[in-house]
Motif scaffolding. Structure first.
Motif, PDB file in Angstrom:
ATOM      1  N   ALA A 127       0.808  -1.215   0.000  1.00  0.00           N
ATOM      2  CA  ALA A 127       0.000   0.000   0.000  1.00  0.00           C
ATOM      3  C   ALA A 127       0.849   1.277   0.000  1.00  0.00           C
ATOM      4  N   HIS A 128       2.042   1.207   0.596  1.00  0.00           N
ATOM      5  CA  HIS A 128       2.799   2.451   0.822  1.00  0.00           C
ATOM      6  C   HIS A 128       4.222   2.466   0.258  1.00  0.00           C
ATOM      7  N   PHE A 129       4.848   1.298   0.078  1.00  0.00           N
ATOM      8  CA  PHE A 129       6.276   1.288  -0.233  1.00  0.00           C
ATOM      9  C   PHE A 129       6.644   0.536  -1.509  1.00  0.00           C
ATOM     10  N   LYS A 130       5.676   0.115  -2.266  1.00  0.00           N
ATOM     11  CA  LYS A 130       5.947  -0.814  -3.356  1.00  0.00           C
ATOM     12  C   LYS A 130       7.008  -0.303  -4.329  1.00  0.00           C
ATOM     13  N   HIS A 131       7.066   0.987  -4.573  1.00  0.00           N
ATOM     14  CA  HIS A 131       8.018   1.524  -5.546  1.00  0.00           C
ATOM     15  C   HIS A 131       9.016   2.483  -4.894  1.00  0.00           C
ATOM     16  N   GLU A 132       9.189   2.353  -3.585  1.00  0.00           N
ATOM     17  CA  GLU A 132      10.037   3.287  -2.853  1.00  0.00           C
ATOM     18  C   GLU A 132      11.510   2.856  -2.805  1.00  0.00           C
ATOM     19  N   PHE A 133      11.751   1.550  -2.762  1.00  0.00           N
ATOM     20  CA  PHE A 133      13.104   1.052  -2.517  1.00  0.00           C
ATOM     21  C   PHE A 133      13.890   0.910  -3.819  1.00  0.00           C
ATOM     22  N   GLU A 134      14.973   1.676  -3.923  1.00  0.00           N
ATOM     23  CA  GLU A 134      15.824   1.619  -5.116  1.00  0.00           C
ATOM     24  C   GLU A 134      17.146   0.957  -4.747  1.00  0.00           C
ATOM     25  N   LEU A 135      17.412  -0.200  -5.357  1.00  0.00           N
ATOM     26  CA  LEU A 135      18.600  -0.973  -5.027  1.00  0.00           C
ATOM     27  C   LEU A 135      19.755  -0.633  -5.961  1.00  0.00           C
ATOM     28  N   GLN A 136      20.949  -0.716  -5.410  1.00  0.00           N
ATOM     29  CA  GLN A 136      22.175  -0.441  -6.180  1.00  0.00           C
ATOM     30  C   GLN A 136      23.057  -1.685  -6.101  1.00  0.00           C
ATOM     31  N   GLU A 137      23.360  -2.285  -7.244  1.00  0.00           N
ATOM     32  CA  GLU A 137      24.191  -3.491  -7.226  1.00  0.00           C
ATOM     33  C   GLU A 137      25.655  -3.132  -6.989  1.00  0.00           C
ATOM     34  N   ILE A 138      26.317  -3.965  -6.170  1.00  0.00           N
ATOM     35  CA  ILE A 138      27.748  -3.790  -5.902  1.00  0.00           C
ATOM     36  C   ILE A 138      28.511  -4.788  -6.767  1.00  0.00           C
ATOM     37  N   THR A 139      29.453  -4.280  -7.531  1.00  0.00           N
ATOM     38  CA  THR A 139      30.301  -5.162  -8.344  1.00  0.00           C
ATOM     39  C   THR A 139      31.749  -4.983  -7.926  1.00  0.00           C
ATOM     40  N   ASN A 140      32.612  -5.841  -8.448  1.00  0.00           N
ATOM     41  CA  ASN A 140      34.040  -5.744  -8.100  1.00  0.00           C
ATOM     42  C   ASN A 140      34.630  -4.403  -8.508  1.00  0.00           C
ATOM     43  N   HIS A 141      34.087  -3.822  -9.544  1.00  0.00           N
ATOM     44  CA  HIS A 141      34.623  -2.552 -10.046  1.00  0.00           C
ATOM     45  C   HIS A 141      33.867  -1.356  -9.477  1.00  0.00           C
ATOM     46  N   HIS A 142      32.935  -1.636  -8.588  1.00  0.00           N
ATOM     47  CA  HIS A 142      32.066  -0.593  -8.063  1.00  0.00           C
ATOM     48  C   HIS A 142      32.696   0.040  -6.833  1.00  0.00           C
TER      49      HIS A 142
END
Length: 678
Positions: A127-142
């Protein structure tokens, strides 16, 4: 070792906060507040003290400090002590605080949450958070650019790792999931994500919280030809990218993942601190409140009147007749701010000078000064721009006051200005008459509600003449000030304290009983500790109330017998400094007995001449030394054993009674004077 290390002693103080969390005598939601205080204290400790040790170890060669300890040793001891304290905090929180709230109908869902409540959380997420969380992938070059103190979730899914910054400012941290007459269910936004991450990354997703703390020191480039405000503004921008000093992580993170984070952040192994599932417990300051459950909180604080001011329609006259003693938070700080507001609007007032060390963001004090400047009065403000963590607020008000027409000076080179004073000059019958305020605490109405401090409103020329000397120096450091009554650091404060203690030694050697009563936040200066030892060996008795850091360690039997030290931790932060140096010399002060206060800050200790106030201060220390409910005996081992006493009330409750009796005595004296006039 000759001295207790200051940082290990400070951890013993934070251990006294833990004791309040554990105390059944403290209302439940106040215990939760102490959880927040403990965590907030520790966060600042890592950002400042631990960071300085890491800096010294890395760049200065692991040299011994003035107490004889190497940074490497101190860091190892800190890790051990903090680990023990964090474990105790977790035990108290999950075994006492959370079940205690549940028994009161406050269901704080945390840890392993059952299936039914997980469903509620999933519904809330949809109801409130479905599109709130933005994930960032960590890579070896990141490369990682992590914010100071921010909580991150490390998500491991199918051999890949992801990162989520918990944006509490945007989302809030505590969410009321469900509320009815029987109970309120509260969940952390961390768990809203944790129990819904499978919808984003699949069923085999695992989340672990971690955070970094960075060095909060401002490394100012003295070579740059810029004013101090610009230098500090530049340095403040670097605070969020300072050297990491701690990586706090969920102890269940697989080692290879936490080690990878450590390497990316360029931290050594000693920087890794294992913790629980949640971090930043100081956010519990913002935990939802329950006004319908008053028994879970301390009773509402009743503020005592100040009779000389309340019963006068002319405050200037009342202050001229008798110094007005104030004790916060037992009395309202409004008396101080209202006097400044009165001066700002008074046509007869020509000049106001003040020091500002920590200013609240909505400062009534600063607003009064702004009004005074706008009305054409000469306003001088010494804004201590290097007051740690208040730099931005002090710069903001400094620049705003400058725009209003005030003369603002941003500190003094090589000296912090820590005195808490103001001076008002008013034209009366053709001559300038001075009125002053001298205090032990900051001119900050917000902290005055929770810090126990004393202050004095006065027109006594013995105070105001010396205070005028202080401000002449603050305006022009080439001026050579002279003081007859105030003890001002770094000019005469240390010298006069030393002189008084040596005089006590002489009298003790001549067979006269000598007892000094001292109340401080910290005793850290090696020179002062050595002098206390010498005095104790010669029969001088010290009764000392020291809230926090205490580096004193007895080196002889006489020192053990003659130096008694107690710390009081209660609902108000004990902040007053009192020096009773003999029967005739009692001072209130802004200064602790730390090297920085005595030698590298502008500090003021002011004598108390009113016998009634002196008696109150002596009784305050005497009762705190015997506070069997909130007093702990301070020893080098840091055991924090409670004072053995039959006292039935806390020393802060007793202090309330002392202030009430004093203000009533003032009232009776006023009534008597009125009768005599008739």
């Amino acid at each position: 070792m000759k001295y207790v290390d200051r940082d290990l002693s400070w951890l013993a103080f934070n251990g006294r906060i833990l004791q309040e969390i554990a105390s059944d005598d403290v209302p439940l939601m106040e215990r939760l507040k102490f959880v927040a205080i403990f965590s907030s204290n520790l966060e600042e400790f890592y950002k400042v003290r631990v960071a300085s040790h890491r800096f010294a170890q890395k760049y200065k060669g692991d040299k011994r400090n003035k107490y004889g300890y190497r940074p490497s040793y101190i860091l190892q001891q800190i890790n051990n002590l903090v680990g023990e304290q964090q474990a105790m905090l977790g035990k108290l929180f999950y075994e006492q605080i959370v079940p205690g709230m549940a028994s009161e109908g406050i269901r704080f869902l945390c840890g392993d949450i059952d299936t039914a409540n997980r469903q509620l959380i999933e519904n809330y997420y949809d109801a409130h958070f479905k599109h709130e969380f933005e994930l960032q992938e960590i890579t070896n070059h990141h490369s990682l650019h992590l914010k100071n103190q921010a909580i991150y979730q490390l998500i491991i899914a199918d051999g890949r790792t992801w990162l989520l910054e918990m944006d509490y400012e945007r989302w809030g941290r505590f969410i009321k999931l469900e509320q009815n007459e029987q109970e309120t269910k509260i969940v952390q936004v961390d768990d809203v994500f944790k129990y819904n991450v499978h919808k984003i990354l699949g069923a085999e997703s695992h989340t672990y919280a971690f955070k970094i703390s960075r060095d909060a020191e401002l490394y100012i480039d003295e070579e740059q030809d810029e004013n101090i405000v610009r230098k500090i503004k530049k340095s403040l921008k670097k605070r969020d990218t300072g050297l990491p000093c701690r990586l706090l992580f969920n102890e269940h993170i697989p080692f290879k993942h936490i080690n990878a984070l450590r390497i990316k952040l360029d931290l050594d192994m000693s920087s890794l601190i294992a913790g629980g599932r949640y971090h930043n417990y100081y956010d519990f300051f913002a935990f939802p409140t329950f006004p319908d459950k008053p028994h879970l909180y301390n009773p509402l604080h009743q503020e005592l009147p100040c009779r000389p001011l309340d019963e006068s329609n002319d405050w200037y006259k009342a202050i001229r007749q008798k110094d007005v003693f104030l004790s916060f938070p037992y009395q309202s700080f409004d008396y101080v701010t209202n006097f400044l507001k009165m001066a700002a609007n008074d046509e007869a007032v020509e000049e106001i000078s003040t020091t500002l060390y920590r200013v609240s963001k909505e400062s009534e004090v600063a607003l009064a000064l702004e009004k005074a400047a706008q009305r054409g009065k000469r306003v001088f403000v010494l804004s201590e721009v290097l007051a740690r963590f208040d730099e931005e607020s002090n710069i903001y008000w400094g620049e705003r006051l400058e725009q209003a027409g005030a003369q603002v000076k941003y500190g003094i080179e090589a000296l912090k200005v820590h005195a808490k004073v103001f001076l008002i000059k008013r034209r009366e019958q053709g001559q300038l008459k001075s009125y002053a305020y001298l205090g032990t605490g900051n001119l900050n109405e917000k902290t005055a509600r929770i810090y126990a401090d004393h202050g004095l409103l006065t027109a006594d020329e013995r105070y105001t003449n010396d205070l005028n000397e202080v401000f002449r120096y603050l305006k022009d450091v080439s001026y050579q000030p002279g003081f007859k009554h105030l003890l001002v650091a770094p000019f005469v404060l240390r010298l006069q304290i030393n002189k008084a203690i040596k005089q006590a030694i002489k009298k003790a050697q001549e067979g006269e009983k000598q007892q000094l009563q001292i109340k401080l936040n910290s005793l850290e200066d090696p020179e002062m500790i050595d002098l206390i030892r010498e005095a104790a060996d010669n029969g001088v008795m010290f009764k000392m109330v020291i809230r926090g850091i205490c580096c004193f360690a007895p080196l002889s039997k006489k020192q053990e017998q003659n130096v008694k030290i107690v710390s009081v931790v209660d609902k108000f932060l004990e902040h007053t400094r009192i020096y009773q140096l003999d029967n005739e010399q009692t001072y209130l002060a802004s200064a602790d007995w730390m090297t920085r206060n005595l030698s590298s800050r502008i500090e003021i200790a002011f004598p108390v001449w009113d016998q009634d106030v002196r008696d109150l201060l002596h009784n305050q220390i005497k009762y705190q030394m015997n506070d069997g409910l909130k007093g702990r005996v301070i020893t080098p081992d840091g055991n924090n054993e409670f004072v053995k006493s039959n006292n039935k009330m806390t020393s802060q409750a007793y202090m309330f009674e002392l202030v009430a009796k004093l203000t009533e005595k003032y009232r009776n004296e006023g009534v008597q004077k009125q009768k005599q006039k008739r």
